[in-house]
Design a protein around this motif. Structure first.
Motif, PDB file in Angstrom:
ATOM      1  N   ASN A  70       0.820  -1.197   0.000  1.00 40.66           N
ATOM      2  CA  ASN A  70       0.000   0.000   0.000  1.00 40.66           C
ATOM      3  C   ASN A  70       0.862   1.258   0.000  1.00 40.66           C
ATOM      4  N   GLN A  71       1.948   1.206   0.748  1.00 40.50           N
ATOM      5  CA  GLN A  71       2.819   2.365   0.816  1.00 40.50           C
ATOM      6  C   GLN A  71       3.611   2.561  -0.462  1.00 40.50           C
ATOM      7  N   ILE A  72       4.232   1.503  -0.956  1.00 39.31           N
ATOM      8  CA  ILE A  72       5.103   1.694  -2.105  1.00 39.31           C
ATOM      9  C   ILE A  72       4.312   1.849  -3.392  1.00 39.31           C
ATOM     10  N   SER A  73       3.010   1.632  -3.340  1.00 34.36           N
ATOM     11  CA  SER A  73       2.232   1.756  -4.565  1.00 34.36           C
ATOM     12  C   SER A  73       1.767   3.185  -4.813  1.00 34.36           C
ATOM     13  N   GLY A  74       2.119   4.094  -3.923  1.00 32.12           N
ATOM     14  CA  GLY A  74       1.793   5.488  -4.183  1.00 32.12           C
ATOM     15  C   GLY A  74       2.472   5.955  -5.457  1.00 32.12           C
ATOM     16  N   LYS A  75       1.896   6.950  -6.064  1.00 29.23           N
ATOM     17  CA  LYS A  75       2.390   7.397  -7.373  1.00 29.23           C
ATOM     18  C   LYS A  75       3.856   7.828  -7.331  1.00 29.23           C
ATOM     19  N   TRP A  76       4.305   8.341  -6.210  1.00 27.60           N
ATOM     20  CA  TRP A  76       5.639   8.925  -6.164  1.00 27.60           C
ATOM     21  C   TRP A  76       6.628   8.175  -5.276  1.00 27.60           C
ATOM     22  N   SER A  77       6.162   7.223  -4.493  1.00 20.86           N
ATOM     23  CA  SER A  77       7.018   6.585  -3.494  1.00 20.86           C
ATOM     24  C   SER A  77       8.268   5.958  -4.098  1.00 20.86           C
ATOM     25  N   THR A  78       8.102   5.172  -5.135  1.00 19.73           N
ATOM     26  CA  THR A  78       9.275   4.506  -5.700  1.00 19.73           C
ATOM     27  C   THR A  78      10.274   5.510  -6.265  1.00 19.73           C
ATOM     28  N   LEU A  79       9.753   6.576  -6.877  1.00 19.22           N
ATOM     29  CA  LEU A  79      10.656   7.600  -7.412  1.00 19.22           C
ATOM     30  C   LEU A  79      11.521   8.166  -6.306  1.00 19.22           C
ATOM     31  N   ASN A  96      16.301  -2.655  -1.690  1.00 18.86           N
ATOM     32  CA  ASN A  96      17.047  -3.752  -2.271  1.00 18.86           C
ATOM     33  C   ASN A  96      16.111  -4.766  -2.933  1.00 18.86           C
ATOM     34  N   ALA A  97      15.056  -5.114  -2.217  1.00 25.17           N
ATOM     35  CA  ALA A  97      14.070  -6.034  -2.781  1.00 25.17           C
ATOM     36  C   ALA A  97      13.303  -5.357  -3.916  1.00 25.17           C
ATOM     37  N   LEU A  98      12.920  -4.120  -3.671  1.00 26.07           N
ATOM     38  CA  LEU A  98      12.114  -3.400  -4.653  1.00 26.07           C
ATOM     39  C   LEU A  98      12.854  -3.202  -5.962  1.00 26.07           C
ATOM     40  N   TYR A 125       5.465 -15.118 -14.700  1.00 29.21           N
ATOM     41  CA  TYR A 125       6.338 -15.780 -13.735  1.00 29.21           C
ATOM     42  C   TYR A 125       7.592 -14.956 -13.482  1.00 29.21           C
ATOM     43  N   SER A 126       8.136 -14.403 -14.555  1.00 29.80           N
ATOM     44  CA  SER A 126       9.394 -13.677 -14.366  1.00 29.80           C
ATOM     45  C   SER A 126       9.168 -12.390 -13.579  1.00 29.80           C
ATOM     46  N   LEU A 127       8.021 -11.765 -13.803  1.00 32.33           N
ATOM     47  CA  LEU A 127       7.685 -10.600 -12.979  1.00 32.33           C
ATOM     48  C   LEU A 127       7.481 -11.009 -11.534  1.00 32.33           C
ATOM     49  N   PHE A 128       6.711 -12.064 -11.345  1.00 29.46           N
ATOM     50  CA  PHE A 128       6.385 -12.467  -9.978  1.00 29.46           C
ATOM     51  C   PHE A 128       7.631 -12.890  -9.209  1.00 29.46           C
ATOM     52  N   ASN A 129       8.568 -13.427  -9.939  1.00 24.16           N
ATOM     53  CA  ASN A 129       9.830 -13.798  -9.331  1.00 24.16           C
ATOM     54  C   ASN A 129      10.491 -12.587  -8.660  1.00 24.16           C
ATOM     55  N   ALA A 130      10.522 -11.468  -9.412  1.00 26.83           N
ATOM     56  CA  ALA A 130      11.088 -10.241  -8.844  1.00 26.83           C
ATOM     57  C   ALA A 130      10.189  -9.709  -7.741  1.00 26.83           C
ATOM     58  N   LEU A 131       8.902  -9.728  -8.006  1.00 28.51           N
ATOM     59  CA  LEU A 131       7.946  -9.167  -7.050  1.00 28.51           C
ATOM     60  C   LEU A 131       7.962  -9.914  -5.728  1.00 28.51           C
ATOM     61  N   SER A 132       8.181 -11.205  -5.788  1.00 25.53           N
ATOM     62  CA  SER A 132       8.113 -11.990  -4.555  1.00 25.53           C
ATOM     63  C   SER A 132       9.217 -11.599  -3.583  1.00 25.53           C
ATOM     64  N   GLN A 133      10.293 -11.001  -4.113  1.00 25.01           N
ATOM     65  CA  GLN A 133      11.326 -10.468  -3.216  1.00 25.01           C
ATOM     66  C   GLN A 133      10.713  -9.427  -2.280  1.00 25.01           C
ATOM     67  N   VAL A 134       9.889  -8.578  -2.867  1.00 21.38           N
ATOM     68  CA  VAL A 134       9.247  -7.537  -2.071  1.00 21.38           C
ATOM     69  C   VAL A 134       8.229  -8.153  -1.117  1.00 21.38           C
TER      70      VAL A 134
END
Lengths: 136, 136
Positions: free
Chosen positions: A32-41, A106-108, B102-111
């Motif tokens: 929910n937090q990282i899905s904000g429009k600007w958070s990842t930027l 790192n994960a993101l 699958y390849s997306l989810f692979n990265a996403l699952s890290q998060v």
DNA sequence: CACCGTGGTTCCCTTTTGGTAACTTGCTCC
DNA sequence: GGAGCAAGTTACCAAAAGGGAACCACGGTG
């Protein structure tokens, strides 16, 4: 109310079966937090090095002052970034990433790199879909 | 309009300096899809195995029929999942993850795993923040 | 004095997102 | 003939996210 509300059926880390209600689901909470429009930027910028408020504005020119403040507050609240005020002539504020923030980023960044690498394929799939479903 | 609109200042993969306008930014584009309220839940379910429409509803009881259809359409459009209709007595529809998905989810699952592991710390940080900023 | 740059906050409005409920098509079961 | 299931669609609404512009305090500067 015997209807269960399931977040994710099982743990991704341990594999064990879990039922979360929507308010306590870690994934919904963090996403929910990282899905904000600007958070990842913002996280991306601060993962490089600390920046001051004005510098962040210049880095992301199409963010409004209001949204920049709000995004920074939210990220600070969740412990991803630190806010330090320097008592300079006009007091300046520096934002920097915390260890928790780094570990999240790192994960993101896996997802961000995936996006960079596979954006073309996604756009192609989208174009194909729009051509068939949309046109017929 | 000489004002540049920057997505991310440099590439995460190559490190080279890039300027994207907001409409062509891979990260905004991909993140935008993932950040839907239900996308990760559905991707997570389908990463396990294919599911039919009704089964997905039962897996995620608090999703509305409308949002399930819409989320599935969006994921299909971007090429993450496939939609297969079986001409059974009442025709049934199965959704399954594509290699791209699958390849997306692979990265996403890290998060997602990060979220599971660090949810406690995030909640703590949030509580601390609310106690100081909110109370004073 | 009026103005600029800091780093904000406030108000108001529009857009987007998501929820609810009802209707649909085709087939089967009783 | 009515009821039910499958997988949707549609219309209507409420809530949330986000944008725009104006305002604040502060000190320095011309």
């Amino acid at each position: 109310m015997d209807q269960r509300v399931i977040g994710f059926g099982y743990s991704l880390t341990t594999g064990e079966s879990i039922e979360w209600d929507a308010n306590n689901c870690p994934i919904r909470d963090v996403m929910n937090q990282i899905s904000g429009k600007w958070s990842t930027l913002i996280l991306h910028a601060l993962s490089e090095r600390p920046y001051r408020f004005g510098a962040l504005r210049r880095l992301v020119p199409d963010i409004s002052q209001r949204m920049l403040t709000q995004t920074l507050r939210d990220l600070q609240r969740d412990g991803y970034i630190d806010r330090t005020v320097f008592p300079t002539k006009p007091p300046s504020v520096e934002y920097s990433m915390t260890p928790l923030g780094y570990s999240l980023f790192n994960a993101l960044s896996q997802v961000l790199m995936w996006a960079e690498r596979n954006h073309g394929e996604v756009r192609d799939a989208r174009a194909r879909f729009d051509a068939t479903e949309g046109g017929v």
